[in-house]
Scaffold this motif. Structure first.
Motif, mmCIF file in Angstrom:
data_model
loop_
_atom_site.group_PDB
_atom_site.id
_atom_site.type_symbol
_atom_site.label_atom_id
_atom_site.label_comp_id
_atom_site.label_asym_id
_atom_site.label_seq_id
_atom_site.Cartn_x
_atom_site.Cartn_y
_atom_site.Cartn_z
ATOM 1 N N UNK A 24 6.045 -41.030 -2.774
ATOM 2 C CA UNK A 24 7.236 -42.410 -3.100
ATOM 3 C C UNK A 24 9.035 -41.315 -3.049
ATOM 4 N N UNK A 28 9.776 -43.776 -0.110
ATOM 5 C CA UNK A 28 10.601 -44.531 -0.490
ATOM 6 C C UNK A 28 12.012 -44.010 -1.067
ATOM 7 N N UNK A 29 12.124 -42.935 -1.627
ATOM 8 C CA UNK A 29 12.936 -42.470 -2.105
ATOM 9 C C UNK A 29 14.354 -41.965 -1.487
ATOM 10 N N UNK A 32 15.455 -44.588 1.219
ATOM 11 C CA UNK A 32 16.545 -45.309 0.739
ATOM 12 C C UNK A 32 17.527 -44.807 0.728
ATOM 13 N N UNK A 34 18.113 -41.858 -1.466
ATOM 14 C CA UNK A 34 19.094 -40.509 -2.586
ATOM 15 C C UNK A 34 18.575 -39.719 -2.262
ATOM 16 N N UNK A 36 20.150 -36.675 -3.902
ATOM 17 C CA UNK A 36 20.082 -35.725 -4.093
ATOM 18 C C UNK A 36 18.538 -35.524 -5.576
ATOM 19 N N UNK A 37 18.114 -36.719 -4.745
ATOM 20 C CA UNK A 37 16.552 -36.347 -5.644
ATOM 21 C C UNK A 37 15.727 -35.447 -5.005
ATOM 22 N N UNK A 38 15.810 -34.337 -5.675
ATOM 23 C CA UNK A 38 14.938 -33.355 -4.886
ATOM 24 C C UNK A 38 13.227 -33.386 -4.915
ATOM 25 N N UNK A 39 12.497 -33.988 -6.066
ATOM 26 C CA UNK A 39 11.010 -33.276 -5.974
ATOM 27 C C UNK A 39 10.943 -35.237 -7.671
ATOM 28 N N UNK A 40 9.648 -35.718 -6.761
ATOM 29 C CA UNK A 40 9.423 -36.293 -7.633
ATOM 30 C C UNK A 40 7.678 -36.580 -7.886
ATOM 31 N N UNK A 41 7.149 -36.547 -9.353
ATOM 32 C CA UNK A 41 5.813 -35.559 -9.671
ATOM 33 C C UNK A 41 6.010 -37.320 -10.826
ATOM 34 N N UNK A 42 4.413 -38.262 -9.941
ATOM 35 C CA UNK A 42 4.069 -38.843 -10.471
ATOM 36 C C UNK A 42 2.816 -39.316 -11.486
ATOM 37 N N UNK B 45 4.737 -43.083 -15.235
ATOM 38 C CA UNK B 45 5.354 -42.234 -15.542
ATOM 39 C C UNK B 45 5.931 -41.555 -13.442
ATOM 40 N N UNK B 46 7.494 -41.795 -13.585
ATOM 41 C CA UNK B 46 7.801 -40.768 -12.275
ATOM 42 C C UNK B 46 8.524 -39.921 -13.255
ATOM 43 N N UNK B 47 8.318 -38.697 -12.948
ATOM 44 C CA UNK B 47 9.488 -37.611 -13.725
ATOM 45 C C UNK B 47 10.128 -37.034 -11.751
ATOM 46 N N UNK B 49 13.188 -34.871 -10.174
ATOM 47 C CA UNK B 49 14.185 -33.910 -10.390
ATOM 48 C C UNK B 49 15.616 -34.640 -9.539
ATOM 49 N N UNK B 51 19.519 -33.366 -8.418
ATOM 50 C CA UNK B 51 21.175 -32.724 -8.597
ATOM 51 C C UNK B 51 22.316 -33.941 -8.687
ATOM 52 N N UNK B 69 15.648 -50.273 -4.597
ATOM 53 C CA UNK B 69 14.919 -49.519 -3.932
ATOM 54 C C UNK B 69 13.177 -50.274 -4.588
#
Lengths: 85, 85
Positions: A24, A28-29, A32, A34, A36-42, B45-47, B49, B51, B69
């Motif tokens: 994701x 995707x991010x 797309x 973005x 600024x988003x440095x990490x995603x955990x599902x 859930x998507x968490x 991070x 900036x 997106x």
């Protein structure tokens, strides 16, 4: 007896990889735009409605149920139990 | 730029059925004897991070990203975006 809402969040252990979140994030991010988003955990969310005398009792019932019924795999996942509201 | 944590929760609309939550409720929790639990809704859930200069900016970036997106289907799902901590 009051009605309480308890959320259960199940995700891979912090040190384990999370291919779903990585995909994701990367495909995707970041694609797309973005950055600024440095990490995603599902993870998985279960929102439970519980009848109990107190919010804290409701939380403890749900915590016990998650362990008893093996709603998650303790070798692979972490399971958070949170009161809502 | 600070680091903020934002949670995204995607679930079926409240009036729509949720077969996953219903199955967990009926076949696992009720059969397991936890009759205090009267309802279960399942979600994703998507968490993330992020900036950003402020927590509120981080939340707005994530809200925009979820719509842009098509991280969820607005016809079927509701998408909550929450700041953590």
């Amino acid at each position: 007896m009051d009605t309480h809402t308890v959320e259960v969040i199940i995700e891979n252990k912090p040190l384990a990889r999370d291919p779903e979140g990585e995909t994701i994030h990367r495909n995707l991010i970041i694609k797309g735009g973005y950055k600024q988003v440095t990490n995603v955990r599902a993870g998985k969310l279960l929102r439970m409605t519980v009848q109990a005398d107190s919010a804290e009792t409701a939380r403890q019932i749900v915590k016990k149920l998650c362990d008893d019924l093996r709603i998650y795999n303790p070798a692979a996942h972490v399971c958070q139990v949170r009161l809502v509201g």
